[in-house]
Design an enzyme around this catalytic site. Structure first.
Site, mmCIF file in Angstrom:
data_model
loop_
_atom_site.group_PDB
_atom_site.id
_atom_site.type_symbol
_atom_site.label_atom_id
_atom_site.label_comp_id
_atom_site.label_asym_id
_atom_site.label_seq_id
_atom_site.Cartn_x
_atom_site.Cartn_y
_atom_site.Cartn_z
ATOM 1 N N TYR A 12 0.708 -1.438 -0.405
ATOM 2 C CA TYR A 12 -0.412 -0.255 0.186
ATOM 3 C C TYR A 12 0.892 1.197 0.207
ATOM 4 N N ARG A 44 1.595 0.318 11.791
ATOM 5 C CA ARG A 44 1.614 -1.260 11.151
ATOM 6 C C ARG A 44 3.314 -1.366 10.026
ATOM 7 N N CYS A 93 -9.067 -21.599 5.790
ATOM 8 C CA CYS A 93 -8.407 -21.700 4.502
ATOM 9 C C CYS A 93 -8.378 -20.457 2.925
ATOM 10 N N GLN A 120 -11.298 -19.464 2.077
ATOM 11 C CA GLN A 120 -12.869 -19.585 1.097
ATOM 12 C C GLN A 120 -13.607 -18.907 1.356
ATOM 13 N N GLN A 131 -15.649 -36.489 3.785
ATOM 14 C CA GLN A 131 -14.126 -36.549 3.553
ATOM 15 C C GLN A 131 -13.405 -35.571 3.822
ATOM 16 N N TRP A 153 -2.907 -20.101 -6.114
ATOM 17 C CA TRP A 153 -0.830 -20.110 -6.931
ATOM 18 C C TRP A 153 0.446 -20.546 -5.629
ATOM 19 N N GLY A 191 -23.210 -32.061 -0.220
ATOM 20 C CA GLY A 191 -23.250 -33.389 -1.496
ATOM 21 C C GLY A 191 -24.051 -34.184 -2.499
ATOM 22 N N ALA A 238 -16.787 -27.681 0.970
ATOM 23 C CA ALA A 238 -17.101 -28.106 2.313
ATOM 24 C C ALA A 238 -18.020 -26.596 3.050
HETATM 25 P P1 FAD Z 1 -19.273 -36.005 3.478
HETATM 26 O O1 FAD Z 1 -18.288 -35.331 3.283
HETATM 27 O O2 FAD Z 1 -19.341 -36.900 1.433
HETATM 28 O O3 FAD Z 1 -20.089 -36.771 4.457
HETATM 29 C C1 FAD Z 1 -20.767 -37.752 3.633
HETATM 30 C C2 FAD Z 1 -21.074 -38.614 5.143
HETATM 31 O O4 FAD Z 1 -22.439 -39.348 4.709
HETATM 32 C C3 FAD Z 1 -19.606 -40.183 5.113
HETATM 33 O O5 FAD Z 1 -19.240 -39.357 6.392
HETATM 34 C C4 FAD Z 1 -21.030 -41.564 4.731
HETATM 35 O O6 FAD Z 1 -19.563 -42.033 5.242
HETATM 36 C C5 FAD Z 1 -22.016 -40.860 5.274
HETATM 37 N N1 FAD Z 1 -23.186 -41.746 4.801
HETATM 38 C C6 FAD Z 1 -23.330 -41.491 3.841
HETATM 39 N N2 FAD Z 1 -24.150 -42.666 3.471
HETATM 40 C C7 FAD Z 1 -24.682 -43.236 4.394
HETATM 41 C C8 FAD Z 1 -25.788 -43.925 5.121
HETATM 42 N N3 FAD Z 1 -26.631 -44.660 4.413
HETATM 43 N N4 FAD Z 1 -26.109 -44.177 6.148
HETATM 44 C C9 FAD Z 1 -24.786 -43.290 7.132
HETATM 45 N N5 FAD Z 1 -24.086 -42.859 6.893
HETATM 46 C C10 FAD Z 1 -23.798 -42.475 5.439
HETATM 47 N N6 FAD Z 1 -13.888 -28.628 0.674
HETATM 48 C C11 FAD Z 1 -13.474 -27.228 1.076
HETATM 49 O O7 FAD Z 1 -14.153 -26.729 0.809
HETATM 50 N N7 FAD Z 1 -12.569 -27.143 1.079
HETATM 51 C C12 FAD Z 1 -11.153 -28.080 1.125
HETATM 52 O O8 FAD Z 1 -9.523 -27.813 1.193
HETATM 53 C C13 FAD Z 1 -11.544 -29.407 1.076
HETATM 54 N N8 FAD Z 1 -10.660 -30.248 0.481
HETATM 55 C C14 FAD Z 1 -10.641 -31.404 0.588
HETATM 56 C C15 FAD Z 1 -9.901 -32.684 0.336
HETATM 57 C C16 FAD Z 1 -9.851 -33.949 -0.355
HETATM 58 C C17 FAD Z 1 -8.887 -34.957 -0.004
HETATM 59 C C18 FAD Z 1 -11.496 -34.203 -0.705
HETATM 60 C C19 FAD Z 1 -11.924 -35.600 -0.873
HETATM 61 C C20 FAD Z 1 -12.763 -32.814 -0.122
HETATM 62 C C21 FAD Z 1 -12.415 -31.859 0.361
HETATM 63 N N9 FAD Z 1 -13.135 -30.727 0.031
HETATM 64 C C22 FAD Z 1 -12.496 -29.570 0.708
HETATM 65 C C23 FAD Z 1 -14.869 -31.469 0.001
HETATM 66 C C24 FAD Z 1 -15.526 -31.139 0.938
HETATM 67 O O9 FAD Z 1 -14.617 -31.971 1.811
HETATM 68 C C25 FAD Z 1 -16.746 -32.009 0.902
HETATM 69 O O10 FAD Z 1 -17.391 -30.712 0.038
HETATM 70 C C26 FAD Z 1 -17.845 -32.407 1.990
HETATM 71 O O11 FAD Z 1 -17.044 -33.889 3.083
HETATM 72 C C27 FAD Z 1 -19.117 -32.299 1.728
HETATM 73 O O12 FAD Z 1 -19.782 -32.766 2.974
HETATM 74 P P2 FAD Z 1 -20.530 -33.476 2.681
HETATM 75 O O13 FAD Z 1 -21.182 -33.748 4.385
HETATM 76 O O14 FAD Z 1 -22.106 -33.132 2.245
HETATM 77 O O15 FAD Z 1 -20.445 -34.753 2.943
HETATM 78 P P1 NAP Z 2 -14.183 -30.097 -8.765
HETATM 79 O O1 NAP Z 2 -13.159 -29.866 -8.845
HETATM 80 O O2 NAP Z 2 -15.418 -30.390 -9.685
HETATM 81 O O3 NAP Z 2 -13.135 -31.404 -10.172
HETATM 82 C C1 NAP Z 2 -12.995 -32.817 -11.059
HETATM 83 C C2 NAP Z 2 -12.260 -33.021 -11.787
HETATM 84 O O4 NAP Z 2 -12.631 -34.142 -12.760
HETATM 85 C C3 NAP Z 2 -11.888 -31.867 -13.219
HETATM 86 O O5 NAP Z 2 -10.377 -31.311 -13.224
HETATM 87 C C4 NAP Z 2 -12.639 -31.865 -14.265
HETATM 88 O O6 NAP Z 2 -11.656 -31.477 -15.147
HETATM 89 C C5 NAP Z 2 -12.781 -33.586 -14.216
HETATM 90 N N1 NAP Z 2 -13.826 -34.563 -14.916
HETATM 91 C C6 NAP Z 2 -14.545 -34.034 -14.407
HETATM 92 N N2 NAP Z 2 -16.018 -34.642 -15.361
HETATM 93 C C7 NAP Z 2 -14.996 -35.820 -15.653
HETATM 94 C C8 NAP Z 2 -14.784 -37.124 -16.693
HETATM 95 N N3 NAP Z 2 -16.493 -37.133 -16.541
HETATM 96 N N4 NAP Z 2 -13.855 -38.042 -16.816
HETATM 97 C C9 NAP Z 2 -13.195 -37.367 -16.787
HETATM 98 N N5 NAP Z 2 -12.167 -36.369 -15.744
HETATM 99 C C10 NAP Z 2 -13.837 -35.377 -15.520
HETATM 100 O O7 NAP Z 2 -14.035 -31.992 -8.065
HETATM 101 P P2 NAP Z 2 -13.328 -32.934 -6.860
HETATM 102 O O8 NAP Z 2 -11.907 -32.568 -7.644
HETATM 103 O O9 NAP Z 2 -13.950 -33.916 -6.879
HETATM 104 O O10 NAP Z 2 -13.667 -31.718 -5.920
HETATM 105 C C11 NAP Z 2 -14.814 -31.934 -4.942
HETATM 106 C C12 NAP Z 2 -14.884 -30.662 -3.938
HETATM 107 O O11 NAP Z 2 -14.284 -30.335 -3.351
HETATM 108 C C13 NAP Z 2 -14.622 -29.273 -5.166
HETATM 109 O O12 NAP Z 2 -15.462 -28.918 -5.943
HETATM 110 C C14 NAP Z 2 -14.284 -28.880 -4.741
HETATM 111 O O13 NAP Z 2 -14.483 -27.544 -4.263
HETATM 112 C C15 NAP Z 2 -13.633 -29.409 -2.866
HETATM 113 N N6 NAP Z 2 -12.281 -29.244 -2.855
HETATM 114 C C16 NAP Z 2 -11.915 -28.300 -2.913
HETATM 115 C C17 NAP Z 2 -10.711 -27.832 -2.067
HETATM 116 C C18 NAP Z 2 -9.745 -26.718 -2.102
HETATM 117 O O14 NAP Z 2 -8.969 -26.739 -1.693
HETATM 118 N N7 NAP Z 2 -10.218 -26.049 -1.726
HETATM 119 C C19 NAP Z 2 -9.763 -28.772 -2.191
HETATM 120 C C20 NAP Z 2 -10.496 -30.510 -2.842
HETATM 121 C C21 NAP Z 2 -11.668 -30.240 -2.666
HETATM 122 P P3 NAP Z 2 -12.293 -31.472 -16.958
HETATM 123 O O15 NAP Z 2 -13.832 -31.871 -16.878
HETATM 124 O O16 NAP Z 2 -11.663 -30.220 -17.723
HETATM 125 O O17 NAP Z 2 -11.268 -32.853 -17.372
HETATM 126 FE FE1 SF4 Z 3 -10.700 -18.992 9.048
HETATM 127 FE FE2 SF4 Z 3 -13.433 -19.280 8.429
HETATM 128 FE FE3 SF4 Z 3 -11.612 -17.674 6.659
HETATM 129 FE FE4 SF4 Z 3 -11.687 -20.346 6.414
HETATM 130 S S1 SF4 Z 3 -13.272 -18.850 5.846
HETATM 131 S S2 SF4 Z 3 -9.009 -19.059 7.207
HETATM 132 S S3 SF4 Z 3 -11.620 -20.753 8.795
HETATM 133 S S4 SF4 Z 3 -11.739 -17.446 8.683
#
Ligand code: FAD
Ligand code: NAP
Ligand code: SF4
Length: 677
Positions: free
Chosen positions: A170, A218, A341, A343, A415, A583, A654, A663
């Site tokens: 700034y 600051r 995060c 976010q 997740q 980035w 989800g 999330a």
């Molecule tokens: P889920 O987290 O998928 O939870 C669903 C739950 O339902 C599971 O525990 C499953 O066991 C349970 N379940 C399913 N069916 C049944 C049943 N019949 N009876 C009882 N239990 C059941 N999001 C972000 O915003 N920021 C991130 O940085 C981020 N990083 C991620 C990194 C990874 C590696 C992954 C995999 C995901 C990440 N996400 C991130 C995505 C985020 O975790 C999901 O968007 C979020 O968990 C979705 O929440 P949900 O509660 O809808 O579903």
């Molecule tokens: P996503 O971000 O929607 O990415 C899915 C990827 O799969 C894309 O690269 C997509 O790109 C590809 N794809 C989609 N359909 C396909 C197909 N039929 N065949 C092959 N490739 C296909 O979903 P995600 O990585 O599964 O993550 C799930 C959610 O968790 C996301 O929405 C994300 O926001 C969240 N999450 C967030 C973070 C975070 O750091 N903020 C980290 C992890 C997860 P193309 O279609 O171009 O191939």
């Molecule tokens: Fe922290 Fe909430 Fe910002 Fe994520 S969104 S960095 S948890 S203040």
């Protein structure tokens, strides 16, 4: 029961001479977007008051520009604007007269999003929209006057002080740093000249507001810029500020354009406080430190090391307004911890959206989203203990509903149990700890290892059912998709299947990037060790070369795998990642030689590898593992079955919509439903 014995330093008052702070926690400055919203000041007042009641000792407001060229157009220059600010200060002081609130004066200089922007030299920042106009002598004098006038208006509006921001790229900092100040007059050249503007601003402000008004400056204590400030210059500036009657120096650690992450979740907790500590030992006035201090013990340890007098927590106050009281009362396990995060906070600021918080969707919506006690308690079943189910269950139970939470696996978290295994996402453990405690406190009946089915739910006579069952990974229809070398992201993250040395990651969304991070990684996670972090990002905390980084080569350890992260779209890979964190994610992977390829058409997988066309060209990736991260599909069957049996049912997270799920959306949607059910 108070807990002062546990955090004796955090809860000790600080004497500023003419006034006192009741403890060592201040809420750092954050622009929320409410400043410009209709009715925004009433909403801001409520937002601040909840933090005052939550125990903070001092608040710094979001930045207010001293003039039109310095900011977004939010300023304080007329009686009606002063009146608006009074609505904040009176409510804050009314809630606790011992809490101080200071207004931040933010002149964005070349980063101001206006064609009127100004700077010492006409140098456009890499991240700015406009080339600034070079200030002439009269222009410089006007800026100084505007700072002083702005401080006077803050005083008239009832603030206890002002914070002048002299960092981050700034206006003031662009005078300080050689590469943005090419002037040859009295305002450029030697460091005495480059710091003249900062000092003239401070002198003018102090003269205008008198001695009883708190003046915080600051400073950029390590600007993470090649050719940034030298340690000797920082010391010289700090001594001069102290001599000029600044009450507190706040330390800041980067310019917005610096290629080093300083607040993201991949940054270790309290990573930069040693720099504040070094400065503190050279000065007599109190110092504020900040960045990734998100829990009371971290803050207490910083104070115990003698690194600072005051701890600034900004985002942690979005995540949990009651953080300080919970620490005081020995309820640390109830703190909703900021997971860094960005976010819902900084990504929103940079996207010009209103700020909130991923783990606390009430943040900045204190007047709109409230969890009031229900007058009609219901028996509710929640299926799935991912972020959506957890948020819903805890809030609904807190409101007085009788909640049973079914989870098929043996632990809560969904997740997030995958996310927490990714190096740099260790903070996700805290969210699970928080929800675990909330379930207990609010008396949710948690049934782990229990897969809910429609008939059972019907039998148990729930009034309503909330389906938060999450997703299933998408399995692309592709020849060879069942080949042994094809592995799902679940198996990869949970280490259930071996991963070879040559890997293709199919899908470059958030999960594809995280999988790349996990399998390219070796050694200790940089997010848990400041030394590793410094090595990976090329920071020298010991010798403090210019900007902390000049001449230091980053060095990363890698797993040695050859990894290609691919997508079908022709957009740049990683385009959809977070605005303020993407980035760094890309840079970290590039340093571990992860290749990123767009425009890929997948043809088949066989013993040779993954056959594709890349931008139309037949290309074989000779890999031994293909990890599928191709997005997700909603798990809705249970909703259909439950509805067919006539049970009122809701879908969240989800299970409601997998496209663009994260999330933030899952928790927000769950919290809103829980607030109204
Ligand atoms: P889920 O987290 O998928 O939870 C669903 C739950 O339902 C599971 O525990 C499953 O066991 C349970 N379940 C399913 N069916 C049944 C049943 N019949 N009876 C009882 N239990 C059941 N999001 C972000 O915003 N920021 C991130 O940085 C981020 N990083 C991620 C990194 C990874 C590696 C992954 C995999 C995901 C990440 N996400 C991130 C995505 C985020 O975790 C999901 O968007 C979020 O968990 C979705 O929440 P949900 O509660 O809808 O579903
Ligand atoms: P996503 O971000 O929607 O990415 C899915 C990827 O799969 C894309 O690269 C997509 O790109 C590809 N794809 C989609 N359909 C396909 C197909 N039929 N065949 C092959 N490739 C296909 O979903 P995600 O990585 O599964 O993550 C799930 C959610 O968790 C996301 O929405 C994300 O926001 C969240 N999450 C967030 C973070 C975070 O750091 N903020 C980290 C992890 C997860 P193309 O279609 O171009 O191939
Ligand atoms: Fe922290 Fe909430 Fe910002 Fe994520 S969104 S960095 S948890 S203040």
């Amino acid at each position: 029961m108070t807990n002062h014995h546990r955090y004796p330093l955090l809860f000790s008052p600080l004497d500023l001479g003419r006034t006192q702070l009741k403890n060592r926690v201040l809420m750092g400055s954050m622009h929320t977007g409410l400043e410009e919203a209709p009715g925004g000041f009433e909403r801001l007042a409520r937002y601040f008051v909840e933090r005052v009641r939550g125990g903070v000792g001092m608040i710094i407001t979001g930045g207010i520009a001293p003039n039109a060229e310095g900011g977004h157009g939010v300023d304080i220059s007329h009686e009606d604007e002063i009146q608006q600010h009074r609505c904040i200060t009176s409510v804050v002081h009314g809630a606790d007269p011992d809490v101080k609130i200071c207004m931040q004066i933010l002149h964005m200089g070349p980063l101001a999003p206006t064609s009127l922007c100004v700077a010492p030299s006409a140098i456009k920042s890499r991240i700015a929209r406009h080339t600034p106009r070079e200030l002439d002598e009269a222009g410089i004098q006007k800026q100084i006057r505007n700072f002083a006038d702005c401080a006077v208006m803050a005083q008239q509006a009832g603030y206890d002080g002002v914070e002048i921001i002299g960092s981050a790229g700034y206006l003031i900092s662009t005078f300080l740093v050689q590469r943005t100040n090419l002037r040859t007059d009295a305002w450029g050249g030697s460091f005495d000249n480059r710091m003249r503007f900062a000092m003239e601003v401070v002198k003018a402000v102090r003269a205008a507001v008198g001695l009883d008004f708190i003046l915080i400056f600051r400073i950029s204590a390590m600007d993470m810029l090649d050719g940034g400030l030298a340690w000797s210059e920082i010391l010289q500036l700090a001594h001069a500020l102290e001599a000029e009657g600044v009450n507190i120096i706040s330390t800041h650690f980067c310019w917005h354009e610096a290629p080093v992450p300083t607040i993201a979740t991949r940054v270790p907790r309290a990573a930069f406080t040693s720099v504040t500590g070094r400065l503190r030992r050279a000065l007599t006035i109190p110092l504020i430190t900040s960045n990734r201090i998100n829990m009371p013990q971290v803050a207490e340890d910083v104070l115990a090391r003698g690194d600072a007098d005051l701890i600034s927590m900004a985002r942690p106050m979005l995540a949990d307004p009651e953080l300080v009281n919970k620490a005081r009362d020995g309820r640390e396990d109830e703190i909703n911890t900021c997971i860094a995060c960005n976010q819902a906070c900084l990504d929103h600021t940079f996207g010009r959206e209103q700020v909130s918080c991923l783990v606390n969707p009430r943040a900045c919506r204190e007047t709109l989203l409230n969890y009031v006690q229900t007058i009609k308690p219901k028996r509710l079943a929640v299926v799935g203990a991912g972020p959506a189910g957890l948020a819903f269950a805890t809030i609904a139970a807190q409101r007085g509903h009788k909640v049973t939470l079914f989870e098929a696996s043996d632990e809560i978290g969904g997740q997030f149990n995958l996310a927490k295994r990714i190096p740099g996402k260790e903070e996700f453990h805290e969210t699970l700890r928080y929800f675990g405690r909330m379930l207990t406190l609010n008396g949710v009946d948690v049934r782990l290892n229990t897969r809910a089915d429609a008939a059972q739910l019907k039998l148990q006579q729930f009034d309503e059912v909330v389906i938060a069952a999450g997703i299933v990974p998408r399995q692309p229809a592709l020849e060879g998709i069942n080949h042994p070398k094809v592995v799902s992201y679940l198996d990869a993250i949970l280490a259930r299947k071996p991963i070879g040395q040559r890997v293709a990651i199919m899908g470059a969304g958030g999960i594809g990037f995280d999988v790349a991070e996990l399998i390219s990684h070796a050694g200790t996670s940089a997010a848990t060790d400041v030394k590793v972090f410094a090595r990976e990002w090329g920071i020298d905390f010991i010798n403090h070369p210019r900007g902390g980084v000049t001449g230091v080569q980053p060095h990363v350890e890698t797993s040695g795998r050859s990894i290609t992260l691919m997508q079908r779209k022709t957009d740049p890979v990683g385009k959809g990642l977070g605005k303020t964190t993407g980035w760094a994610h890309k840079m970290a992977l590039a340093r571990r030689n992860v290749r990123m390829v767009n425009g890929v058409e997948y043809l088949k997988v066989d013993d040779q590898g993954l056959h594709t066309r890349v931008h139309g060209e037949p290309t074989l990736f000779e890999v031994d593992t293909v990890i599928v991260c191709a997005g997700q599909l909603p798990l809705r069957t249970l909703f259909d079955e439950v509805s067919a049996l006539g049970l009122p049912a809701h879908l969240i997270g989800g299970a409601f919509e997998a496209k663009e799920l994260d999330a933030k959306r899952a928790i927000d949607q769950a919290s809103r439903l829980a607030a109204e059910i």
